[in-house]
Design a protein around this motif. Structure first.
Motif, PDB file in Angstrom:
ATOM      1  N   PRO A 112       0.806  -1.225   0.000  1.00  0.00           N
ATOM      2  CA  PRO A 112       0.000   0.000   0.000  1.00  0.00           C
ATOM      3  C   PRO A 112       0.839   1.276   0.000  1.00  0.00           C
ATOM      4  CG  PRO A 112       0.197  -0.821   2.224  1.00  0.00           C
ATOM      5  CD  PRO A 112       0.953  -1.801   1.352  1.00  0.00           C
ATOM      6  N   ARG A 113       2.177   1.137  -0.040  1.00  0.00           N
ATOM      7  CA  ARG A 113       3.021   2.336   0.012  1.00  0.00           C
ATOM      8  C   ARG A 113       2.974   3.127  -1.288  1.00  0.00           C
ATOM      9  NH1 ARG A 113       6.146   2.677   4.425  1.00  0.00           N
ATOM     10  NH2 ARG A 113       6.526   0.809   5.674  1.00  0.00           N
ATOM     11  N   GLY A 114       2.742   2.440  -2.397  1.00  0.00           N
ATOM     12  CA  GLY A 114       2.699   3.104  -3.689  1.00  0.00           C
ATOM     13  C   GLY A 114       1.395   2.847  -4.408  1.00  0.00           C
ATOM     14  N   GLN A 115       0.992   3.793  -5.234  1.00  0.00           N
ATOM     15  CA  GLN A 115      -0.246   3.683  -6.003  1.00  0.00           C
ATOM     16  C   GLN A 115       0.079   3.806  -7.481  1.00  0.00           C
ATOM     17  OE1 GLN A 115      -3.302   6.552  -4.989  1.00  0.00           O
ATOM     18  NE2 GLN A 115      -4.227   6.411  -7.021  1.00  0.00           N
ATOM     19  N   GLU A 116      -0.175   2.745  -8.246  1.00  0.00           N
ATOM     20  CA  GLU A 116       0.102   2.752  -9.677  1.00  0.00           C
ATOM     21  C   GLU A 116      -0.795   3.758 -10.380  1.00  0.00           C
ATOM     22  OE1 GLU A 116      -0.586  -0.297 -13.329  1.00  0.00           O
ATOM     23  OE2 GLU A 116       0.620  -1.098 -11.663  1.00  0.00           O
ATOM     24  N   LEU A 117      -0.202   4.511 -11.305  1.00  0.00           N
ATOM     25  CA  LEU A 117      -0.946   5.521 -12.039  1.00  0.00           C
ATOM     26  C   LEU A 117      -1.348   4.989 -13.408  1.00  0.00           C
ATOM     27  CD1 LEU A 117       1.091   8.662 -10.930  1.00  0.00           C
ATOM     28  CD2 LEU A 117      -1.017   7.734  -9.951  1.00  0.00           C
ATOM     29  N   GLU A 118      -1.303   5.814 -14.435  1.00  0.00           N
ATOM     30  CA  GLU A 118      -1.874   5.419 -15.724  1.00  0.00           C
ATOM     31  C   GLU A 118      -1.125   4.264 -16.373  1.00  0.00           C
ATOM     32  OE1 GLU A 118      -3.287   7.488 -19.942  1.00  0.00           O
ATOM     33  OE2 GLU A 118      -2.434   8.690 -18.335  1.00  0.00           O
ATOM     34  N   TYR A 119       0.154   4.153 -16.122  1.00  0.00           N
ATOM     35  CA  TYR A 119       0.926   3.031 -16.653  1.00  0.00           C
ATOM     36  C   TYR A 119       1.835   2.512 -15.544  1.00  0.00           C
ATOM     37  CZ  TYR A 119       4.316   6.807 -17.438  1.00  0.00           C
ATOM     38  OH  TYR A 119       5.148   7.881 -17.286  1.00  0.00           O
ATOM     39  N   PRO A 120       2.256   1.236 -15.594  1.00  0.00           N
ATOM     40  CA  PRO A 120       2.912   0.591 -14.453  1.00  0.00           C
ATOM     41  C   PRO A 120       4.188   1.269 -13.978  1.00  0.00           C
ATOM     42  CG  PRO A 120       2.253  -1.044 -16.085  1.00  0.00           C
ATOM     43  CD  PRO A 120       2.027   0.294 -16.713  1.00  0.00           C
ATOM     44  N   GLU A 121       4.914   1.917 -14.890  1.00  0.00           N
ATOM     45  CA  GLU A 121       6.180   2.530 -14.491  1.00  0.00           C
ATOM     46  C   GLU A 121       5.985   3.747 -13.591  1.00  0.00           C
ATOM     47  OE1 GLU A 121       6.843   0.259 -18.254  1.00  0.00           O
ATOM     48  OE2 GLU A 121       5.363   1.707 -17.525  1.00  0.00           O
ATOM     49  N   ALA A 122       4.832   4.395 -13.679  1.00  0.00           N
ATOM     50  CA  ALA A 122       4.559   5.610 -12.898  1.00  0.00           C
ATOM     51  C   ALA A 122       3.799   5.239 -11.628  1.00  0.00           C
ATOM     52  CB  ALA A 122       3.756   6.608 -13.724  1.00  0.00           C
ATOM     53  N   VAL A 123       4.402   5.523 -10.466  1.00  0.00           N
ATOM     54  CA  VAL A 123       3.811   5.158  -9.179  1.00  0.00           C
ATOM     55  C   VAL A 123       3.833   6.374  -8.257  1.00  0.00           C
ATOM     56  CG1 VAL A 123       4.052   3.716  -7.118  1.00  0.00           C
ATOM     57  CG2 VAL A 123       4.451   2.733  -9.385  1.00  0.00           C
ATOM     58  N   LEU A 124       2.684   6.693  -7.670  1.00  0.00           N
ATOM     59  CA  LEU A 124       2.587   7.753  -6.678  1.00  0.00           C
ATOM     60  C   LEU A 124       2.989   7.188  -5.320  1.00  0.00           C
ATOM     61  CD1 LEU A 124       1.661  10.610  -5.783  1.00  0.00           C
ATOM     62  CD2 LEU A 124      -0.627   9.627  -5.457  1.00  0.00           C
ATOM     63  N   LEU A 125       3.945   7.840  -4.669  1.00  0.00           N
ATOM     64  CA  LEU A 125       4.431   7.370  -3.371  1.00  0.00           C
ATOM     65  C   LEU A 125       3.545   7.970  -2.280  1.00  0.00           C
ATOM     66  CD1 LEU A 125       8.260   7.790  -4.027  1.00  0.00           C
ATOM     67  CD2 LEU A 125       6.775   5.853  -4.575  1.00  0.00           C
TER      68      LEU A 125
END
Length: 310
Positions: A181-194
């Motif tokens: 739960p530390r990161g949230q995947e955005l529009e594509y897998p490489e981009a993650v909101l911390l």
């Protein structure tokens, strides 16, 4: 007018400096890049294998899933050698060859290539060279080869500081920060909101390996540093000869894991038209790939350590 005679802005922060779109390699002013890419990566390409239209940004993933094409997905992380040979052994140099020839029995699990991975150590040198030779033999089937990489996956408990240039270096998030739960995947897998990183200074940042891309002309050395023990792991490009796309082509360097990558090669950018059927700007259906061998590299892996005067 020939673009070479124009007064092209060269300042690193100049909004009118010329940059290259990583998807179509079209040169344009930096101020227009985001708007251009928003359209560019959403355009569609016809897959010549399944005859479906696929968004350009999804081409790589589609290629690996398309049931009508032989691919090298299973080897995207590691290529195991099946034989080893000492090429050179003397007081000044040792060179080892690890070779794997295509085995058709695990259908679809190996790329139809003869792959020769080389490692070279020189006397007194603080590191080693690595390169690879790819051969597509006459009786091997055609297939799609999009990228090749030399990847070094490093110790996440030691190496936390990354440097890719004099003005682009910093402490990096940890690999677990990218996972729920530390990161949230955005529009594509490489981009993650911390959202809940181990180190709270990174909270709210978006981690994306493409943020650390760099133009070929500047991609000379990048790597990682550990403070305890005080060691460094660096990938150095001795030559630009094997790279493609020109000096403004951007490619991956190092990113969270920690990982250090050699630059990837798109074979479709080489003059292979007489050897295969071109199906898009980024992919080539290969029927014959230089039977004398195609070279990837070399790159130099440099290891250093800081000795205190005490």
């Amino acid at each position: 007018m020939d673009r070479d005679i124009l007064d092209v802005p060269k300042g690193e922060n100049c909004p009118q400096r010329i940059v290259t779109c990583e998807y179509c390699e079209f040169p344009l002013p930096a101020i227009d890049l985001l708007e251009h890419q928003e359209v560019c990566w959403n355009r569609t390409e016809l897959c010549h294998m399944c005859h479906k239209y696929v968004r350009f940004r999804e081409c790589y993933g589609h290629e690996s899933r398309c049931s009508s094409v032989v691919n090298d997905v299973a080897e995207s992380s590691r290529i195991e050698g099946t034989s080893v040979k000492v090429i050179v052994e003397n007081e000044e140099q040792v060179e080892l060859s690890f070779t794997r020839t295509w085995d058709p029995s695990p259908e679809g699990k190996q790329s139809p290539l003869r792959i020769d991975r080389r490692f070279v150590m020189l006397h007194g040198s603080p590191g080693f060279y690595s390169y690879a030779i790819f051969e597509h033999l006459e009786d091997f089937p055609g297939f799609n080869l999009s990228t090749t990489r030399i990847a070094c996956m490093l110790n996440k408990d030691l190496l936390h500081y990354m440097a890719i240039s004099d003005n682009r270096q910093r402490y990096m998030p940890r690999p677990e920060d990218r996972l729920p739960p530390r990161g949230q995947e955005l529009e594509y897998p490489e981009a993650v909101l911390l959202v809940d990183p181990v180190d709270l200074e990174f909270k709210g940042e978006v981690d994306d390996k493409y943020h650390y891309s760099i133009e070929n002309k500047d991609n000379k050395v990048h790597g990682w540093i550990s403070s305890d023990p005080p060691v460094g792991f660096w990938q150095i490009a001795p030559s630009n000869e094997y790279r493609n796309g020109g000096p403004l082509k951007q490619d991956l360097t190092s990113h969270v894991n920690p990982t250090t990558l050699a630059e990837r090669i798109f074979y479709s950018n080489f003059n292979l038209a007489k050897y295969g059927r071109k199906c898009s700007d980024q992919f080539l259906s290969i029927s014959i790939l230089f039977r004398t061998g195609k070279l990837f590299g070399p790159v130099f892996i440099h290891l250093n350590i800081f000795y205190s005067l005490e």
